[in-house]
Design a protein around this motif. Sequence first.
Motif, PDB file in Angstrom:
ATOM      1  N   UNK A 197       2.896  -8.598   2.513  1.00 22.98           N
ATOM      2  CA  UNK A 197       3.743  -7.974   1.609  1.00 22.98           C
ATOM      3  C   UNK A 197       2.951  -6.699   0.926  1.00 22.98           C
ATOM      4  N   UNK A 198       3.794  -5.610   0.717  1.00 15.52           N
ATOM      5  CA  UNK A 198       3.225  -4.278   0.229  1.00 15.52           C
ATOM      6  C   UNK A 198       2.866  -4.669  -1.432  1.00 15.52           C
ATOM      7  N   UNK A 199       3.361  -5.288  -2.147  1.00 13.72           N
ATOM      8  CA  UNK A 199       3.107  -5.516  -3.416  1.00 13.72           C
ATOM      9  C   UNK A 199       1.724  -6.074  -3.382  1.00 13.72           C
ATOM     10  N   UNK A 200       1.485  -7.333  -2.333  1.00 10.00           N
ATOM     11  CA  UNK A 200       0.223  -7.909  -2.439  1.00 10.00           C
ATOM     12  C   UNK A 200      -0.739  -7.204  -1.969  1.00 10.00           C
TER      13      UNK A 200
ATOM     14  N   UNK B 240      -4.834  -0.408   4.552  1.00  5.99           N
ATOM     15  CA  UNK B 240      -4.522  -0.662   5.612  1.00  5.99           C
ATOM     16  C   UNK B 240      -4.965  -2.100   6.013  1.00  5.99           C
ATOM     17  N   UNK B 241      -6.183  -2.667   5.633  1.00  6.40           N
ATOM     18  CA  UNK B 241      -6.703  -3.752   5.900  1.00  6.40           C
ATOM     19  C   UNK B 241      -6.198  -4.795   4.918  1.00  6.40           C
ATOM     20  N   UNK B 242      -5.657  -4.372   3.690  1.00  5.99           N
ATOM     21  CA  UNK B 242      -5.203  -5.470   2.790  1.00  5.99           C
ATOM     22  C   UNK B 242      -3.616  -5.640   3.255  1.00  5.99           C
ATOM     23  N   UNK B 243      -3.060  -4.623   4.035  1.00  8.24           N
ATOM     24  CA  UNK B 243      -1.749  -4.889   4.387  1.00  8.24           C
ATOM     25  C   UNK B 243      -1.737  -6.025   5.556  1.00  8.24           C
ATOM     26  N   UNK B 244      -2.732  -5.656   6.292  1.00  5.41           N
ATOM     27  CA  UNK B 244      -2.821  -6.640   7.548  1.00  5.41           C
ATOM     28  C   UNK B 244      -2.903  -8.286   7.253  1.00  5.41           C
ATOM     29  N   UNK B 245      -3.790  -8.181   6.116  1.00  3.20           N
ATOM     30  CA  UNK B 245      -4.083  -9.368   5.900  1.00  3.20           C
ATOM     31  C   UNK B 245      -3.239 -10.261   4.622  1.00  3.20           C
TER      32      UNK B 245
END
Length: 239
Positions: free
Chosen positions: A81-84, A73-78
């Motif tokens: 894009x879902x792949x990133x 969830x943190x990576x999605x916020x930062x």
Amino acid sequence: MTPTTPTTSTTPATGRPVSLVVLDMAGTTVADDGLVELAFSRAAAELGVEPGSADHAAKLDYVRATMGESKITVFRALFGAEDLAVRGNAAFEKAYAELLDAGRCAPLPGAADAIAELRADGRKVVLTTGFSRTTQDAILDVLGWRQIADLTLCPADAGRGRPYPDMVLAALLRTGTDSVHEVAVAGDTAYDMLSGVRAGAAIVAGVTTGAHPAARLREAGATHVLGSVAELPALVGGL
């Protein structure tokens, strides 16, 4: 993205003894020597974030502010894009595992004894994390903690990670606990507190051995703030 709930200072009077204790791992029962930040820095570099840049500093500040939240969830916020987000989270998990192998992980003082005391008193203990199952298992293996608790849960086991109540409620269901009024939650972050509040736990105890200070834990709904998890058995047993 700071959770806010009304501050409470006393435990709700439920008339029920605590039969289930849901404990966070990193920062609450486990000291990981800053591995989250180190692993994030490696992952961010793989996604093109230059170390030492203003972008890196801003993203690292966000990671610190959201300690306790599910890492994907943190990576999605930062990164949006879902792949990133998926690539970043995979790189984070890989880096964390490599750093774990370097021996930078240990039980916090009194944590193992506190868990043993809670279980000896007849209470179920469930360990939860914002990491993946692979990383959680790696931590348990490094510590020799595979058998220390009745159950271990990660976000994928429950549906959603913190600040949602899913892991606390999954712990209740999977241990056969009768009521949320018999549940105590303990953690070191505002997200631990909010997940406990949303689950309706009778005790939501913040500990100051990890990411967030006492004031932020109270702001997020902590019913009690403790110096460490070692104080939890006395709290649970005295109410």
